[in-house]
Write a protein that holds these residues in place. Structure first.
Motif, mmCIF file in Angstrom:
data_model
loop_
_atom_site.group_PDB
_atom_site.id
_atom_site.type_symbol
_atom_site.label_atom_id
_atom_site.label_comp_id
_atom_site.label_asym_id
_atom_site.label_seq_id
_atom_site.Cartn_x
_atom_site.Cartn_y
_atom_site.Cartn_z
ATOM 1 N N LYS A 162 38.588 34.418 54.425
ATOM 2 C CA LYS A 162 37.268 34.572 55.014
ATOM 3 C C LYS A 162 37.220 34.053 56.449
ATOM 4 O O LYS A 162 36.340 34.402 57.216
ATOM 5 C CB LYS A 162 36.230 33.823 54.163
ATOM 6 N N GLN A 163 38.167 33.203 56.835
ATOM 7 C CA GLN A 163 38.155 32.629 58.159
ATOM 8 C C GLN A 163 38.733 33.586 59.196
ATOM 9 O O GLN A 163 38.629 33.335 60.391
ATOM 10 C CB GLN A 163 38.942 31.316 58.171
ATOM 11 N N GLU A 164 39.349 34.648 58.774
ATOM 12 C CA GLU A 164 40.066 35.505 59.689
ATOM 13 C C GLU A 164 39.181 36.581 60.306
ATOM 14 O O GLU A 164 39.638 37.356 61.124
ATOM 15 C CB GLU A 164 41.254 36.153 58.959
ATOM 16 N N PHE A 165 37.919 36.649 59.946
ATOM 17 C CA PHE A 165 37.045 37.652 60.537
ATOM 18 C C PHE A 165 35.651 37.083 60.725
ATOM 19 O O PHE A 165 35.284 36.071 60.158
ATOM 20 C CB PHE A 165 37.003 38.913 59.655
ATOM 21 N N LEU A 166 34.870 37.779 61.552
ATOM 22 C CA LEU A 166 33.497 37.362 61.816
ATOM 23 C C LEU A 166 32.507 38.050 60.892
ATOM 24 O O LEU A 166 31.437 37.515 60.613
ATOM 25 C CB LEU A 166 33.130 37.682 63.272
ATOM 26 N N PHE A 167 32.864 39.255 60.418
ATOM 27 C CA PHE A 167 31.935 40.033 59.591
ATOM 28 C C PHE A 167 32.710 40.967 58.682
ATOM 29 O O PHE A 167 33.696 41.585 59.075
ATOM 30 C CB PHE A 167 31.009 40.866 60.495
ATOM 31 N N CYS A 168 32.243 41.089 57.434
ATOM 32 C CA CYS A 168 32.836 42.047 56.502
ATOM 33 C C CYS A 168 31.783 42.442 55.478
ATOM 34 O O CYS A 168 31.025 41.598 55.003
ATOM 35 C CB CYS A 168 34.045 41.440 55.803
ATOM 36 N N VAL A 169 31.732 43.729 55.149
ATOM 37 C CA VAL A 169 30.842 44.210 54.101
ATOM 38 C C VAL A 169 31.653 45.067 53.149
ATOM 39 O O VAL A 169 32.522 45.840 53.579
ATOM 40 C CB VAL A 169 29.640 44.998 54.689
ATOM 41 N N GLU A 170 31.429 44.923 51.841
ATOM 42 C CA GLU A 170 32.190 45.702 50.870
ATOM 43 C C GLU A 170 31.309 46.048 49.675
ATOM 44 O O GLU A 170 30.402 45.304 49.308
ATOM 45 C CB GLU A 170 33.422 44.929 50.393
ATOM 46 N N GLN A 171 31.608 47.197 49.085
ATOM 47 C CA GLN A 171 30.891 47.663 47.901
ATOM 48 C C GLN A 171 31.874 47.742 46.745
ATOM 49 O O GLN A 171 32.990 48.264 46.899
ATOM 50 C CB GLN A 171 30.272 49.036 48.166
ATOM 51 N N VAL A 172 31.484 47.209 45.584
ATOM 52 C CA VAL A 172 32.353 47.218 44.403
ATOM 53 C C VAL A 172 31.542 47.654 43.194
ATOM 54 O O VAL A 172 30.417 47.188 42.984
ATOM 55 C CB VAL A 172 32.977 45.826 44.154
ATOM 56 N N LYS A 173 32.124 48.555 42.391
ATOM 57 C CA LYS A 173 31.525 48.996 41.133
ATOM 58 C C LYS A 173 32.501 48.670 40.012
ATOM 59 O O LYS A 173 33.693 49.014 40.104
ATOM 60 C CB LYS A 173 31.256 50.503 41.174
ATOM 61 N N ARG A 174 32.037 47.990 38.968
ATOM 62 C CA ARG A 174 32.901 47.637 37.842
ATOM 63 C C ARG A 174 32.314 48.179 36.552
ATOM 64 O O ARG A 174 31.133 47.983 36.266
ATOM 65 C CB ARG A 174 33.075 46.118 37.754
ATOM 66 N N ALA A 175 33.168 48.832 35.757
ATOM 67 C CA ALA A 175 32.710 49.451 34.516
ATOM 68 C C ALA A 175 32.795 48.498 33.336
ATOM 69 O O ALA A 175 32.102 48.672 32.335
ATOM 70 C CB ALA A 175 33.535 50.703 34.231
ATOM 71 N N GLY A 176 33.656 47.489 33.415
ATOM 72 C CA GLY A 176 33.825 46.555 32.310
ATOM 73 C C GLY A 176 33.305 45.177 32.644
ATOM 74 O O GLY A 176 32.898 44.901 33.772
ATOM 75 N N ALA A 177 33.324 44.297 31.644
ATOM 76 C CA ALA A 177 32.873 42.920 31.854
ATOM 77 C C ALA A 177 33.773 42.239 32.869
ATOM 78 O O ALA A 177 34.998 42.395 32.847
ATOM 79 C CB ALA A 177 32.895 42.158 30.527
ATOM 80 N N PHE A 178 33.173 41.485 33.775
ATOM 81 C CA PHE A 178 33.943 40.799 34.814
ATOM 82 C C PHE A 178 33.275 39.480 35.173
ATOM 83 O O PHE A 178 32.063 39.436 35.401
ATOM 84 C CB PHE A 178 34.048 41.663 36.077
ATOM 85 N N SER A 179 34.071 38.429 35.195
ATOM 86 C CA SER A 179 33.615 37.134 35.695
ATOM 87 C C SER A 179 34.667 36.614 36.653
ATOM 88 O O SER A 179 35.877 36.737 36.399
ATOM 89 C CB SER A 179 33.419 36.131 34.550
ATOM 90 N N MET A 180 34.230 36.032 37.765
ATOM 91 C CA MET A 180 35.172 35.458 38.713
ATOM 92 C C MET A 180 35.957 34.353 38.023
ATOM 93 O O MET A 180 35.406 33.570 37.262
ATOM 94 C CB MET A 180 34.428 34.903 39.937
ATOM 95 N N ASP A 181 37.264 34.278 38.318
ATOM 96 C CA ASP A 181 38.096 33.301 37.617
ATOM 97 C C ASP A 181 38.711 32.270 38.557
ATOM 98 O O ASP A 181 39.651 31.573 38.206
ATOM 99 C CB ASP A 181 39.212 34.014 36.834
ATOM 100 N N THR A 182 38.193 32.163 39.790
ATOM 101 C CA THR A 182 38.722 31.181 40.724
ATOM 102 C C THR A 182 37.597 30.376 41.348
ATOM 103 O O THR A 182 36.473 30.850 41.477
ATOM 104 C CB THR A 182 39.513 31.864 41.861
ATOM 105 N N ASP A 183 37.929 29.130 41.748
ATOM 106 C CA ASP A 183 36.985 28.314 42.496
ATOM 107 C C ASP A 183 36.649 29.051 43.782
ATOM 108 O O ASP A 183 37.502 29.671 44.399
ATOM 109 C CB ASP A 183 37.598 26.955 42.829
ATOM 110 N N HIS A 184 35.407 28.954 44.217
ATOM 111 C CA HIS A 184 34.982 29.847 45.295
ATOM 112 C C HIS A 184 33.960 29.168 46.200
ATOM 113 O O HIS A 184 32.831 28.908 45.788
ATOM 114 C CB HIS A 184 34.378 31.110 44.666
ATOM 115 N N PHE A 185 34.388 28.827 47.400
ATOM 116 C CA PHE A 185 33.473 28.428 48.462
ATOM 117 C C PHE A 185 34.194 28.686 49.775
ATOM 118 O O PHE A 185 35.427 28.725 49.820
ATOM 119 C CB PHE A 185 33.028 26.961 48.333
ATOM 120 N N HIS A 186 33.455 28.916 50.826
ATOM 121 C CA HIS A 186 34.087 29.287 52.091
ATOM 122 C C HIS A 186 33.170 28.972 53.261
ATOM 123 O O HIS A 186 32.003 28.609 53.068
ATOM 124 C CB HIS A 186 34.462 30.776 52.089
ATOM 125 N N GLU A 187 33.705 29.103 54.438
ATOM 126 C CA GLU A 187 32.991 28.687 55.639
ATOM 127 C C GLU A 187 32.217 29.833 56.288
ATOM 128 O O GLU A 187 31.848 29.759 57.459
ATOM 129 C CB GLU A 187 33.979 28.048 56.618
#
Length: 276
Positions: A5-30
Motif C-alpha cells: 500500500k505504500q508504493e502508490f498514492l491511489f488505487c481503486v479495485e472491484q472484486v466479486k466473490r461467489a463463495g464465502a470469504f473472510s480475510m485471513d491476515t492481519d490488516h492495517f496500513h498507512e
C-alpha cells in the motif's frame, strides 16, 4: 499488504466473490481506505468494534486502524475498494487543505439512500474506468473524482439522522470486554487460561467466540496491537529496539523481529529508517 500500500498514492479495485470469504491476515496500513458494498452482506471488524454491512453501505477507515472483513449472511458479495494517501487529493488543492471531519476519526459507516447510492456508484465506476484506460492527465482526473467522492461522503454524513451503531448483541459485548482487557494488558504476559478464568468461558469457546466475532485469533490480535505500538515507538522515540520489544510484551528480541516482519513486511530497523 502494508508494504504494497505504500508504493502508490491511489488505487481503486472491484472484486466479486461467489463463495464465502473472510480475510485471513492481519490488516492495517498507512493509507486511508474506503469500502463500498455493491452486493451481499459483510461483517466488518475495525479496531475494537464489529459492523454489519448490507448492500449500498459505505465505510471509511482511517490510517493504521486494524480491520478485517468477514463472511455474513449470503455468501456472494461484490465490493469496490479505494486506498489513497492524503497527499493525493491534497496535491491539486495547492495551499488549500481538504479538511473533513472523518479524517480524524477511527472510521465512518454511512448508509446512503437510493439516490445517494447512484451518485456514489457513478463516481466509483468513473474511477475504475479511468484507472483501467489510461489517458492524458489521468492523475489529475482521478484526484478530482476522489475529491468529489469525499465531499459527497461528507454531505451524506451531514444529512444522516443518526450514526450507524456497531453490532451489540450479548456475544459481541463479551468480545468487546475481552478486547478492552487485551488492549490494557498487551505489554505483559496474557494467557488463554487467564482470559478463560476472568471471563468465565472455557478456553475452546473463548477462542471460537473471539475468532467468529473479530476474524482474529487471540494471539493474532495481541501480536498485531503489540506491533502497532512498537511502530509508534519506532517512529516517535529514540528507544532501542530491545527496549521496545520488552515494553510491548515480547519475550525475546528474536520473537519480536519475526512477528514484526510478518506483520509490517520489514524489520524494526528498516521501519524506523523509513519512517523517521
Amino acid at each position: 499488504m502494508q508494504e504494497e500500500k505504500q508504493e502508490f498514492l491511489f488505487c481503486v479495485e472491484q472484486v466479486k466473490r461467489a463463495g464465502a470469504f473472510s480475510m485471513d491476515t492481519d490488516h492495517f496500513h498507512e493509507t486511508y481506505e474506503i469500502y463500498y458494498l455493491l452486493a451481499g452482506e459483510r461483517s466488518y471488524y475495525i479496531n475494537n468494534l464489529v459492523y454489519s454491512l448490507r448492500k449500498g453501505d459505505l465505510i471509511f477507515i482511517n490510517r493504521n486502524e486494524l480491520h478485517r472483513t468477514m463472511a455474513r449472511g449470503t455468501v456472494r458479495h461484490e465490493r469496490i475498494l479505494i486506498n489513497f494517501r492524503r497527499e493525493f487529493p491534497q496535491e491539486m488543492l495547492g495551499g488549500n487543505s481538504l479538511t473533513l471531519p472523518f479524517f480524524s476519526e477511527q472510521c465512518l459507516l454511512l448508509r446512503p439512500d437510493a439516490h445517494e447510492q447512484g451518485t456514489i456508484e457513478n463516481l466509483l465506476f468513473a474511477m475504475l474506468k479511468e484507472q483501467q484506460e489510461p489517458r492524458g492527465h489521468q492523475s489529475l482526473y482521478l484526484q478530482t473524482l476522489l475529491i468529489q467522492f469525499l465531499i459527497e461522503m461528507n454531505r451524506i454524513r451531514e444529512s444522516a439522522q443518526a450514526a450507524i451503531a456497531p453490532a451489540n448483541d450479548e456475544k459481541q459485548r463479551k468480545v468487546y470486554e475481552i478486547i478492552e482487557y487485551l488492549q490494557a494488558r498487551y505489554s505483559g504476559t496474557v494467557t488463554l487460561e487467564e482470559l478463560s478464568e476472568r471471563f468465565f468461558l472455557s478456553v475452546p469457546y473463548l477462542c471460537r467466540l473471539f475468532k467468529q466475532t473479530t476474524g482474529f485469533t487471540i494471539i493474532e490480535y495481541l501480536n498485531t496491537i503489540r506491533v502497532q505500538e512498537a511502530q509508534r515507538r519506532l517512529r516517535e522515540s529514540s528507544d532501542s529496539v530491545t527496549r521496545i520489544a520488552e515494553d510491548t510484551g515480547f519475550d525475546s528480541i528474536a520473537h519480536f523481529g519475526r512477528v514484526f516482519k510478518a506483520i509490517a513486511k520489514r524489520s524494526p530497523l528498516q521501519y524506523r529508517k523509513q519512517n523517521r
